[in-house]
Design an enzyme around this catalytic site. Structure first.
Site, PDB file in Angstrom:
ATOM      1  N   CYS A  54       0.824  -1.209   0.000  1.00  0.00           N
ATOM      2  CA  CYS A  54       0.000   0.000   0.000  1.00  0.00           C
ATOM      3  C   CYS A  54       0.860   1.262   0.000  1.00  0.00           C
ATOM      4  CB  CYS A  54      -0.976  -0.004   1.177  1.00  0.00           C
ATOM      5  SG  CYS A  54      -0.173  -0.268   2.746  1.00  0.00           S
ATOM      6  N   HIS A 105      18.845  -0.466  -2.166  1.00  0.00           N
ATOM      7  CA  HIS A 105      17.460  -0.030  -1.971  1.00  0.00           C
ATOM      8  C   HIS A 105      16.590  -1.211  -1.542  1.00  0.00           C
ATOM      9  CE1 HIS A 105      13.828   2.299  -2.466  1.00  0.00           C
ATOM     10  NE2 HIS A 105      13.330   1.344  -3.239  1.00  0.00           N
TER      11      HIS A 105
END
Lengths: 460, 277
Positions: A54, A105
């Protein structure tokens, strides 16, 4: 070969944008198929994983691009095209990481360092799911198997070695954590809720999640208490039963909007006398407060009002930030390890093609000699052949060792290119690879097989 | 031969406990130290066991009739108890409190009682098996009570933090108040009968050796006081009249009485239990 991560998250894009790009669970499989097709069309071959939660949508890809900017644009275009949009629409919201930065990342995302709630652990499960889904769809090859498995291991390491995911960073959860410091397990505790409010409801939900089974809801109006008790799964009680309830429950949550105090020291003291030394934990989230502050000074009573809880949360957040600094050091180490792995991945096929080339030359020259000297007996032939093998191996010995050394030191990149050009290995690889996979042979890193298994989807 | 090795074994025991203390206390602040701390603790325990083994070889049951040997023995019991607890219950952070206490006791024994002069006994033969049983009972009791002291200290620390609402990070990893309270109670419930039996067998030995069951010898008086403190602790828990905080204080005070009994009375107060003549 290039590794890329392109996507957007809660920091770079508002929710209106995020929701337009997100890939719902049901759509994941076709999306991964589309990604495979996209990579094959645009780059020739490639590995891809889609991470969509989300708070973020990201595509990770590894493929034989030369130009990072073009590759980034291509992946952005892919993300947008899934929704019938164009990559440029999202330009300002997207970030991209190239090469080892992409690995870093991913490691940070999996460890919760990039999460909205610093150090959260949910995202670890989401990354694992994304990896497994891509694995099932056959879009993961050697590089991403290594990178994602390492990411999961890194996250576990971060959670084990730092306190980043410890200690509650929301008021309701902090209340539960504190109750746990007092009682240990909460699964046999009694919880009394007086009044109703959003925060009280969340705290109750958290307590129920921690295993509290005995819930009593108390309210000025009996019917309201009954409604809430029915909704939360407890029993209802009126305010007049409060003194008796104080003797039997362990945790009290008050959040009435009454202007006067509900519990004073005398009332609680009377209850304590009959509690046989069991501690009482009171959470007062009402403003104005429901519980007189003197109650907190009673022995064996632990009283937390909303300010106390906020202070605990602030302190915990501060601790998480300190832990995050430690975690960043772990990221450095792990990226370094991934770099070493990538370099080794580069160097092994290079050494193999170097040896293959040398031995091919040796064999053809040997045949030529044997053709011109047919009078040689079996013994002479054997001796000459053994000599050529020894010569080639001895000659290749030092370069092989040196190449491995470069790889482990992490400065393989340009050296390997140079060796390849020096020995004309690119053409050899090209003529060898082309008929099989149709992928550009110039790809320097591609381990034999990685790209191919990816495209054929023959993963386990 | 083995006698000559004891100082070396004792020295390595104290040294490894010093390392283990650093590791255990460090583990409070740096989680990564946790595993190292456990290994160092096991190493210290091994050295400790070796020292006891050598002592037993050299002196047999006389070992525990010296202050030095007695401390060596009962700290060993305490640490062994802790390790067993750790293996089964894995109560976090307990070791960070137990091991420093063991280190201090062992160092103290070395500083105060290195000379292997046995307890005076007033010209009475103390080599009988009855005396050995009396001492082993007392020291086993002390081992359990030392751990209840540690549980009490941890309880008081955590209770203060919860009341004061400012938290040191490692306190989040302590067992909960309820667990610490229960642990302390169980340890006293285990140590108290041993203490009672030690006093009873002591009285019996006194009757055999000196013809009197009870003589108000300083050691006897202190033992009675210690027994009353722990008896009060158990009684308060049975009647459930006291808050766990007061009980924790009582466990701390009780162990202070044990330490006075062991070190002060035996070394400096004249009486039948004084070490040296």
């Amino acid at each position: 070969m290039l590794i890329l991560a392109v996507g957007l998250n809660h920091r770079t894009a508002p929710v209106e944008i995020r929701e337009r790009l997100s890939v719902p669970q049901a759509d994941l499989e076709p999306a991964l198929d589309a990604l495979k097709a996209h990579l094959r069309r645009e780059a020739g071959w490639g590995e891809g994983v889609l991470v969509s939660t989300c708070n973020r949508t990201e595509v990770y890809a590894a493929g034989p691009w030369d130009d990072a900017a073009l590759a980034t644009a291509s992946l952005a275009g892919f993300l947008a095209s899934r929704k019938g949009l164009s990559g440029e629409d999202f330009g300002p919201f997207l970030y991209s990481h190239v090469g080892l930065d992409a690995a870093r990342h991913l490691f940070r995302v999996a460890s919760g360092l990039d999460a909205m709630l610093l150090g959260e652990t949910q995202v670890l499960g989401q990354v694992r799911e994304a990896y497994l889904a891509a694995h099932r769809a056959g879009s993961v090859g050697k590089v991403f198997h290594a990178m994602f498995r390492q990411a999961l291991a890194v996250a576990r390491r971060v959670h084990a070695e730092t306190e980043i995911s410890h200690n509650a960073v929301s008021v309701p959860y902090a209340a539960v954590e504190l109750a746990r410091r007092v009682f240990g397990r909460l699964d046999r505790s009694g919880v009394l809720v007086v009044g109703a409010g959003k925060m009280a409801e969340l705290t109750v939900k958290n307590l129920l999640g921690a295993g509290s089974v005995r819930l009593v809801v108390c309210n000025r109006t009996r019917s309201r208490a009954e409604d809430l008790a029915a909704a939360w799964g407890g029993t209802a009680a009126g305010l007049d039963e409060l003194p008796a309830l104080l003797e039997s429950v362990d945790v009290v949550i008050t959040s009435t909007d009454a202007p006067e105090t509900l519990l004073d020291a005398r009332l609680v003291e009377r209850a304590l006398a009959r509690r046989r030394g069991r501690p009482l934990f009171i959470v007062d989230i009402a403003v104005p407060r429901d519980v007189a502050p003197e109650v907190g000074q009673l022995d064996n009573v632990f009283l937390y009002d909303i300010d106390d809880l906020e202070a605990v949360v602030a302190q915990n957040l501060h601790e998480r930030r300190k832990a995050a600094e430690l975690a960043e050091a772990i990221m450095d180490e792990e990226v370094e390890r991934f770099r070493a792995w990538l370099n080794a991945l580069d160097v092994v096929p290079l050494i193999r093609s170097l040896r293959e080339q040398a031995h091919a030359i040796r064999r053809s020259e040997l045949e030529e000699v044997f053709r011109r000297l047919p009078e040689l007996g079996e013994r002479e032939r054997q001796i000459i052949e053994a000599m050529t093998v020894t010569m080639v191996n001895k000659f290749l010995n030092v370069p092989t060792l040196k190449l491995k050394e470069f790889a482990s030191e992490g400065r393989a990149g340009e050296t390997l290119q140079l060796v390849r050009r020096l020995f004309g290995l690119d053409q050899a690889a090209a003529s060898e690879a082309e008929p099989e996979a149709g992928r550009p042979a110039a790809s320097p890193v591609t381990p034999h097989g990685a790209g191919r298994t990816t495209l054929k989807g023959s993963g386990p | 031969m083995t006698e000559g090795l004891i100082p070396i074994a004792y020295g390595s025991t104290v040294a490894t406990y010093a390392l283990a203390t650093v590791g255990q206390v460090g583990a409070l602040f740096f989680r990564r130290w946790g595993r190292l701390a456990v290994w160092l603790t096991l190493l210290a325990w091994a050295a400790h066991s070796l020292a006891i083994g050598l002592g037993a070889l050299a002196f047999g049951r006389y070992l525990i009739l010296h202050l030095f040997g007695a401390v060596l023995f009962f700290t060993w019991l305490g640490v062994t108890n802790y390790l067993v607890f750790h293996a089964f219950a894995r109560l976090p952070v307990l070791g960070s409190f137990v091991i420093p206490v063991a280190f201090l006791l062992l160092s103290g024994a070395g500083v105060l009682g290195t000379g292997m002069t046995p307890v005076a006994g007033g010209h009475v033969d103390l080599t009988g098996a009855g005396v050995a049983i009396h001492v082993v009972l007392a020291l086993s009791g002390y081992g359990a009570l030392a751990l209840s002291f540690v549980a009490g200290v941890m309880y008081l620390l955590l209770e203060r933090q919860l009341k004061g609402k400012t938290f040191r990070q490692f306190l989040y990893r302590l067992p909960s108040l309820a667990e610490l309270d229960r642990l302390g109670y169980r340890l006293v419930a285990f140590g108290f009968p041993l203490l009672s039996l030690a006093i009873l067998t002591g009285a019996f030995q006194a009757q055999v050796a000196w013809g009197r069951y009870w003589d108000w010898d300083p050691k006897e008086t202190w033992s009675l006081l210690t027994w009353l403190i722990y008896g009060g602790y158990l009684l308060s828990r049975r009647l459930a009249r006291w808050s766990p905080r007061r009980a924790a204080w009582l466990a701390v005070v009780g162990f202070a009485a044990v330490l006075v009994n062991l070190f002060v009375i035996n070394l400096w107060v004249p009486g039948l239990h004084k070490f040296g003549s």
